[in-house]
Design a protein around this motif. Structure first.
Motif, short mmCIF file in Angstrom:
data_model
loop_
_atom_site.label_atom_id
_atom_site.label_comp_id
_atom_site.label_asym_id
_atom_site.label_seq_id
_atom_site.Cartn_x
_atom_site.Cartn_y
_atom_site.Cartn_z
N THR A 91 -4.16 13.70 8.50
CA THR A 91 -4.71 13.11 9.72
C THR A 91 -5.78 12.11 9.33
OG1 THR A 91 -4.30 15.16 10.94
CG2 THR A 91 -5.84 13.55 11.91
N ARG A 92 -5.63 10.86 9.79
CA ARG A 92 -6.61 9.84 9.47
C ARG A 92 -7.92 10.14 10.17
NH1 ARG A 92 -1.78 7.62 10.58
NH2 ARG A 92 -0.72 6.43 8.93
N GLY A 93 -9.01 9.71 9.54
CA GLY A 93 -10.33 9.93 10.12
C GLY A 93 -11.28 10.47 9.07
N THR A 121 0.25 1.56 -3.06
CA THR A 121 1.36 1.83 -2.15
C THR A 121 1.03 2.99 -1.23
OG1 THR A 121 2.97 1.02 -3.75
CG2 THR A 121 3.80 2.48 -2.03
N LEU A 122 0.49 4.06 -1.80
CA LEU A 122 0.15 5.24 -1.01
C LEU A 122 -0.87 4.89 0.07
CD1 LEU A 122 0.44 8.35 -0.66
CD2 LEU A 122 -1.49 8.58 -2.24
N ALA A 123 -1.89 4.11 -0.30
CA ALA A 123 -2.91 3.73 0.68
C ALA A 123 -2.32 2.90 1.80
CB ALA A 123 -4.03 2.97 -0.03
N ALA A 124 -1.42 1.97 1.44
CA ALA A 124 -0.80 1.12 2.47
C ALA A 124 0.06 1.96 3.40
CB ALA A 124 0.03 0.03 1.80
N ASP A 125 0.84 2.89 2.85
CA ASP A 125 1.72 3.71 3.67
C ASP A 125 0.94 4.61 4.61
OD1 ASP A 125 3.95 2.62 2.53
OD2 ASP A 125 4.34 4.29 1.17
N LEU A 126 -0.21 5.12 4.15
CA LEU A 126 -0.99 6.05 4.97
C LEU A 126 -2.03 5.36 5.83
CD1 LEU A 126 -1.61 8.93 2.39
CD2 LEU A 126 0.09 8.86 4.21
N GLY A 127 -2.25 4.07 5.58
CA GLY A 127 -3.25 3.34 6.36
C GLY A 127 -4.67 3.75 6.01
N ILE A 128 -4.91 3.99 4.72
CA ILE A 128 -6.24 4.40 4.28
C ILE A 128 -6.71 3.45 3.18
CG2 ILE A 128 -5.85 6.82 4.82
CD1 ILE A 128 -5.31 7.33 1.86
N ALA A 129 -7.98 3.54 2.83
CA ALA A 129 -8.50 2.70 1.76
C ALA A 129 -7.91 3.12 0.42
CB ALA A 129 -10.03 2.80 1.70
N THR A 185 5.48 8.37 3.01
CA THR A 185 5.37 7.21 2.14
C THR A 185 6.75 6.89 1.59
OG1 THR A 185 4.98 8.44 0.11
CG2 THR A 185 3.07 7.99 1.48
N HIS A 186 7.01 5.60 1.42
CA HIS A 186 8.34 5.15 1.00
C HIS A 186 8.28 4.11 -0.10
CE1 HIS A 186 9.88 7.05 4.69
NE2 HIS A 186 8.83 6.50 5.27
N GLY A 187 7.10 3.76 -0.59
CA GLY A 187 6.94 2.60 -1.45
C GLY A 187 7.63 2.70 -2.78
N THR A 188 7.89 3.86 -3.29
CA THR A 188 8.55 3.96 -4.59
C THR A 188 9.99 4.41 -4.46
OG1 THR A 188 7.91 6.27 -4.84
CG2 THR A 188 6.39 4.63 -5.72
N GLY A 189 10.54 4.45 -3.22
CA GLY A 189 11.87 4.99 -3.03
C GLY A 189 11.84 6.49 -2.83
N LEU A 190 10.68 7.11 -2.92
CA LEU A 190 10.53 8.54 -2.75
C LEU A 190 9.99 8.80 -1.34
CD1 LEU A 190 10.25 11.49 -3.92
CD2 LEU A 190 7.90 10.87 -4.45
#
Length: 485
Positions: free
Chosen positions: A16-18, A49-57, A4-9
């Motif tokens: 694993t998604r699923g 931000t975390l959800a968008a970076d990981l592709g999860i809800a 994840t990169h959304g906060t500069g961190l």
């Protein structure tokens, strides 16, 4: 695997998604904190931000954060950033995923002793704290306090920052005198009030002052706090037990040669009873006839839920009763602010002891607290806390099969159990499940340890923050359901 990169961190998480991605995310974050890759205080990405970076809800991210906040790995409140919590030193690099306290108790509650490994404490596992004597620290009125500090800094004269009067800031002494007179019926003015760094400091000062006036023996309630006995002994005083029953401390148990007695008349700690009127009168009569002092520890006098609180004993004999109060239960023990209303004959010995011990509260804290009292913010906070704690006590009473001990008041209640052995077993089982409990025997309330004394758990229902109260209540009632007498 995702970053994840959304906060500069740059936050590397092995997820694993699923199916089960929420559990996997919580486990990955927990492992990152445990291993030290995420240091205490690190700001985490927002859930969106975390959800968008990981592709999860986003709901999955919210649930993972909420779980870890409840467990104590993270901290966060609505509208504020989520950060890594401070954890105890010495955590191993890996440890099993924590089980919920409720799960850890099931083997005991539903089928005898659980497997040995299920009761092994998980190193560094956050605990549900039900020890007595603590308010809900998350309810501290930060905004009101910050405003009070700003006003104190803006309005205080330069002289306020000099070495002060050992009795405390005059403004706070006047505010405390007015507040205790209005709410507790205390007969005091600013000249009779001494500001202390909490009740423990007040008792250390009093012990030293009493010793300086020739007192060598004091009485303290049995059961009562071991810490208080230690403070009195440290002042060179011998502490005699004063038996407590359903009518409170027994004046007939006051031994000859005792020069002072420490009492909790409005709400005895830990039994939770109120000192009966005839016993109040008897103690006051003994104080006058035998020229002894009574120390009235009014530690939670603002919190009575079924009626108006019993007024202070001090009002009936201000020349023989030392009235003691503090902000520890209403605000927070970390405030280290308390007060004494001192009889005239004890004023000089008390001030001398304050100067000798040298532990006066900071001037800015005294002035800010005076501001809270003067503006009514302290009263407003107490009313809010009183409502919350009354509801919690009602929740607890509704869930347990037997009546709670003591009157509906304060921040704790007594839950009797069959024996000292059972008390020790319950506190030990609870500790392995992440629930911290005190008992009459395990916390040293009795002056002389003996399994013949009654046994009980001393449950501090005010302590858990709101988001963990239901979990704490579930865990406690599961523990107690088959064992309360």
């Amino acid at each position: 695997m995702a970053e994840t990169h959304g906060t500069g961190l740059d936050l590397h998480l092995d997820v694993t998604r699923g199916p089960g991605v929420g559990r996997a995310l919580a486990a990955a974050l927990r492992d990152a904190v445990r291993s030290g890759r995420l240091a205490a205080g690190t700001r985490l990405p927002g859930t969106r931000t975390l959800a968008a970076d990981l592709g999860i809800a986003r709901g999955t991210a919210v649930e993972a954060y909420s779980c870890l906040i409840a467990e104590g790995w993270l901290t966060g409140t609505t509208g504020a950033a989520t950060r890594v919590a401070e954890l105890p030193a010495g955590l191993p690099p890996t440890s099993p995923e924590p089980r919920s306290p409720r799960d850890a108790l099931q083997g005991v509650v539903q089928g005898g002793a659980p497997h040995a490994t299920s009761l092994a404490p998980v190193p560094g596992r956050p605990s549900i704290d039900l020890r007595p004597g603590r308010p809900d620290l998350s309810s501290f009125p930060r905004t009101r306090w910050a405003s009070a500090v700003r006003r104190a800094l803006a309005s205080a004269p330069d002289s306020a920052w000099d070495y002060g009067d050992p009795a405390g800031q005059p403004r706070l002494r006047a505010a405390v005198a007015a507040y205790t007179a209005r709410t507790r019926g205390v007969r005091a003015d600013a000249d009779s009030v001494v500001i202390t760094a909490g009740f423990a400091h007040a008792l250390a000062v009093l012990g030293r002052a009493l010793h300086g006036t020739g007192v060598r023996r004091v009485a303290a309630e049995d059961p009562g706090l071991a810490r208080h006995r230690d403070l009195l002994r440290a002042a060179g005083l011998h502490v005699a037990p004063l038996r407590v029953d359903d009518a409170g401390a027994d004046p007939d148990d006051l031994a000859d040669g005792v020069g002072a007695a420490l009492l909790t008349p409005a709400h005895q700690h830990p039994r939770g009873v109120v000192l009966a009127p005839r016993r109040r009168a008897a103690f006051l009569d003994l104080a006058r006839r035998r020229h002894l002092y009574l120390v009235e520890d009014d530690y939670d006098g603002e919190f009575r839920y079924d009626r108006q609180p019993v007024g202070a004993m001090q009002a009936h004999a201000p020349d023989r009763v030392v009235y003691a109060g503090s902000a520890s239960k209403a605000l927070a023990p970390g405030m280290r602010l308390g007060w004494l209303a001192v009889p005239p004959a004890l004023r000089e010995p008390v001030l001398r002891a304050v100067a000798e011990l040298g532990a006066e509260p900071p001037a800015v804290d005294q002035l800010a607290f005076a501001d809270l009292l003067e503006r009514g913010d302290y009263d407003r906070h107490i009313r809010q806390a009183r409502l919350a704690y009354r509801r919690r006590r009602a929740d607890l009473a509704a869930r347990l099969p037997h009546p709670l001990g003591g009157v509906p008041a304060g921040l704790h209640t007594l839950v009797p159990v069959e024996s000292a052995e059972e008390e020790r077993r319950l506190t030990d089982t609870a500790r392995h499940a992440g629930l911290v409990l005190h008992g009459l025997h395990t916390a040293g309330y009795w002056h002389e340890p003996s399994d013949a004394h009654p046994a009980a758990l001393v449950v501090g229902y005010a302590t858990p923050p709101p988001h963990t109260w239901r979990s704490a209540l579930d865990t406690l009632t599961n523990l107690l359901a088959p064992t309360t007498p």
